[in-house]
Design a protein around this motif. Structure first.
Motif, PDB file in Angstrom:
ATOM      1  N   LEU A  60       0.834  -1.196   0.000  1.00 30.73           N
ATOM      2  CA  LEU A  60       0.000   0.000   0.000  1.00 30.73           C
ATOM      3  C   LEU A  60       0.872   1.250   0.000  1.00 30.73           C
ATOM      4  CD1 LEU A  60      -2.697   1.399   0.071  1.00 30.73           C
ATOM      5  CD2 LEU A  60      -2.730   1.155   2.565  1.00 30.73           C
ATOM      6  N   LYS A  61       1.965   1.217   0.791  1.00 35.56           N
ATOM      7  CA  LYS A  61       2.880   2.349   0.791  1.00 35.56           C
ATOM      8  C   LYS A  61       3.473   2.547  -0.598  1.00 35.56           C
ATOM      9  CE  LYS A  61       4.284   0.881   5.407  1.00 35.56           C
ATOM     10  NZ  LYS A  61       5.436   0.473   6.231  1.00 35.56           N
ATOM     11  N   THR A  62       3.794   1.434  -1.262  1.00 41.17           N
ATOM     12  CA  THR A  62       4.350   1.508  -2.605  1.00 41.17           C
ATOM     13  C   THR A  62       3.358   2.145  -3.570  1.00 41.17           C
ATOM     14  OG1 THR A  62       5.695  -0.456  -2.221  1.00 41.17           O
ATOM     15  CG2 THR A  62       5.298   0.145  -4.499  1.00 41.17           C
ATOM     16  N   VAL A  63       2.093   1.744  -3.481  1.00 32.83           N
ATOM     17  CA  VAL A  63       1.057   2.292  -4.350  1.00 32.83           C
ATOM     18  C   VAL A  63       0.880   3.788  -4.096  1.00 32.83           C
ATOM     19  CG1 VAL A  63      -1.422   2.264  -4.854  1.00 32.83           C
ATOM     20  CG2 VAL A  63      -0.173   0.118  -4.604  1.00 32.83           C
ATOM     21  N   LEU A  64       0.938   4.186  -2.832  1.00 26.15           N
ATOM     22  CA  LEU A  64       0.750   5.592  -2.485  1.00 26.15           C
ATOM     23  C   LEU A  64       1.866   6.474  -3.028  1.00 26.15           C
ATOM     24  CD1 LEU A  64      -0.485   5.186   1.202  1.00 26.15           C
ATOM     25  CD2 LEU A  64      -1.832   5.932  -0.773  1.00 26.15           C
ATOM     26  N   VAL A  65       3.022   5.874  -3.328  1.00 32.18           N
ATOM     27  CA  VAL A  65       4.119   6.621  -3.925  1.00 32.18           C
ATOM     28  C   VAL A  65       4.117   6.483  -5.444  1.00 32.18           C
ATOM     29  CG1 VAL A  65       6.624   6.802  -4.107  1.00 32.18           C
ATOM     30  CG2 VAL A  65       5.573   6.521  -1.875  1.00 32.18           C
ATOM     31  N   SER A  66       3.902   5.275  -5.926  1.00 31.76           N
ATOM     32  CA  SER A  66       4.004   5.034  -7.375  1.00 31.76           C
ATOM     33  C   SER A  66       2.806   5.575  -8.149  1.00 31.76           C
ATOM     34  CB  SER A  66       4.173   3.543  -7.654  1.00 31.76           C
ATOM     35  OG  SER A  66       3.050   2.817  -7.185  1.00 31.76           O
TER      36      SER A  66
END
Length: 426
Positions: A60-66
């Motif tokens: 989820l953190k990755t999605v929030l950045v990518s």
């Protein structure tokens, strides 16, 4: 109270929040050990490689950045999303609490939520910066579910929102268990009335979403689910009682000016003067002011909690009119306080102030309840105190972001983040 005056005051608070959030974000420390470095590098990797996202430890953190970088290929994009999500969470919470508290109290809430260093200090690429959106969904849904006379379609939707709000928090913080325990206790107590069909549906969807996550854990049993959190053993908090008291202390401190130790003890003044003597005097004065203000406000916060518990005690084990939503909210806060103790007692995680920030809004309710007692006062009498509090918060935030453990005016987010992008891509 004049509606226009309320809107002007809240708009001013929002503007100051955006300004401080931008400075915090641009002054954040991005080193190889920081969560921001990890999130940015992983987000960039997924952004450029176009790989399918698995629900692993930090997906989820990755999605929030990518995701924002898919829209705008600039490392400032995740920062903009971070600020927007927090503002969205604020407006959702504000709209719900405005039904229970007076306009003057809601201005107090705006300052306490948007300008308090407790939340502002987490304005960096990290899980804690995004947690409030899940908290907003949880607050709204749990209050809606206190009403048993709603149509089944409404309770179905609110139950689904409740489940996915907890899932959001699960993906970002180990303290999500506090929300789960709170929900179970409220359901057993019949304070909330979830829709069984909605619960089954949401759990089925969550189970499908969690398949890659569980698969990843089976592949790598030693993988850390949460970054930057100490992991001990189940029941650690029961054996070492200090974590239990620490959780309760955080709850009280959230409603006070006894801020994080990073702000109190690690804020430097090298930017002010090259003289070590001047820096030392400024540091001593800084700590003295914050400690005195912190202790006085802790007493007020403790009194507010005692008042709330005293008010709700006669109603806690009784059924009462469902139009008394503020009383329900007080019960929810009381149950959450007990849930913090239960969760810390059995959890293997050592919880810190930023980890428990998902309880921040609920920890403010006793203070807002106390402020509401002075609602009969003319708004003009609230203004000086609100202004002093807002200025105090802005000064504390300003000095903390200039030079502290996680922030410095010498940091250049744009340059450092672009370097991370280049390193990750190459």
């Amino acid at each position: 109270m004049n509606t226009l005056a309320t809107r002007i005051a809240i708009t001013a608070v929002v503007i100051f929040h955006i300004i401080l959030a931008c400075f915090y974000s641009l002054n954040q420390n991005l080193n190889v050990n920081s969560e921001g470095y990890f999130m940015l590098s992983e987000g960039v990797y997924n952004h450029y490689s176009k790989q399918t996202l698995d629900l692993t430890a930090d997906s989820l953190k990755t999605v929030l950045v990518s995701s924002p970088m898919n829209l705008w290929e600039n490392t400032i994009a995740p920062v903009i999303l971070l600020v927007l999500l927090r503002l969205l969470a604020f407006f959702i919470i504000f709209k719900e609490l405005a039904k229970l508290f007076s306009p003057s109290t809601m201005i107090w809430f705006s300052v306490l939520f948007l300008l308090s260093p407790w939340l502002m200090y987490s304005t960096a690429l990290g899980a804690d910066a995004y947690i409030q959106l899940g908290v907003a969904g949880y607050l709204v849904s749990v209050l809606k579910l206190t009403r048993s006379n709603q149509p089944r379609s409404s309770t179905f939707l609110w139950t689904v929102l409740l489940a996915f709000s907890i899932l959001w928090c699960l993906a970002l913080s180990p303290a999500w268990g506090v929300l789960l325990i709170t929900t179970v206790i409220l359901w057993i107590k019949k304070t909330i009335h979830p829709n069984v069909s909605g619960l089954i549906t949401s759990l089925a969807v969550i189970a499908v979403i969690m398949i890659p996550y569980v698969h990843q854990l089976e592949i790598n049993e030693d993988s850390e689910i949460y970054v930057n959190h100490s992991y001990n053993y189940w029941g650690f908090g029961t054996v070492y009682v200090y974590p239990l008291f620490k959780g309760l202390i955080y709850w009280i401190r959230y409603g006070s000016a006894m801020f994080q130790s990073e702000i109190v003890y690690k804020t430097g003044f090298s930017w002010l003067s090259d003289s070590e003597t001047v820096q030392s005097y400024c540091s001593y004065a800084w700590r003295s002011i914050l400690i005195i203000a912190g202790l006085l406000s802790v007493i007020i916060s403790l009194m507010a909690n005692c008042l709330m518990i005293k008010e709700i005690k006669p109603l806690f084990f009784r059924n009462f009119s469902e139009d008394r939503q503020l009383s329900y909210l007080k019960i929810i806060c009381t149950v959450m306080l007990a849930s913090i103790v239960l969760f810390i007692a059995v959890s293997p995680y050592t919880l810190y102030s930023n980890t428990l920030s998902l309880c921040y809004v609920f920890a403010l309710i006793p203070l807002l309840n106390l402020i509401e007692k002075f609602n009969s006062f003319h708004f003009g009498k609230h203004v000086p105190y609100i202004a002093v509090l807002a200025v105090f918060f802005i000064i504390v935030n300003g000095l903390a972001l200039m030079e502290s453990k996680d922030y410095s005016n010498e940091n250049n987010y744009m340059d450092r983040s672009n370097d991370i992008v280049s390193e990750s891509f190459n």
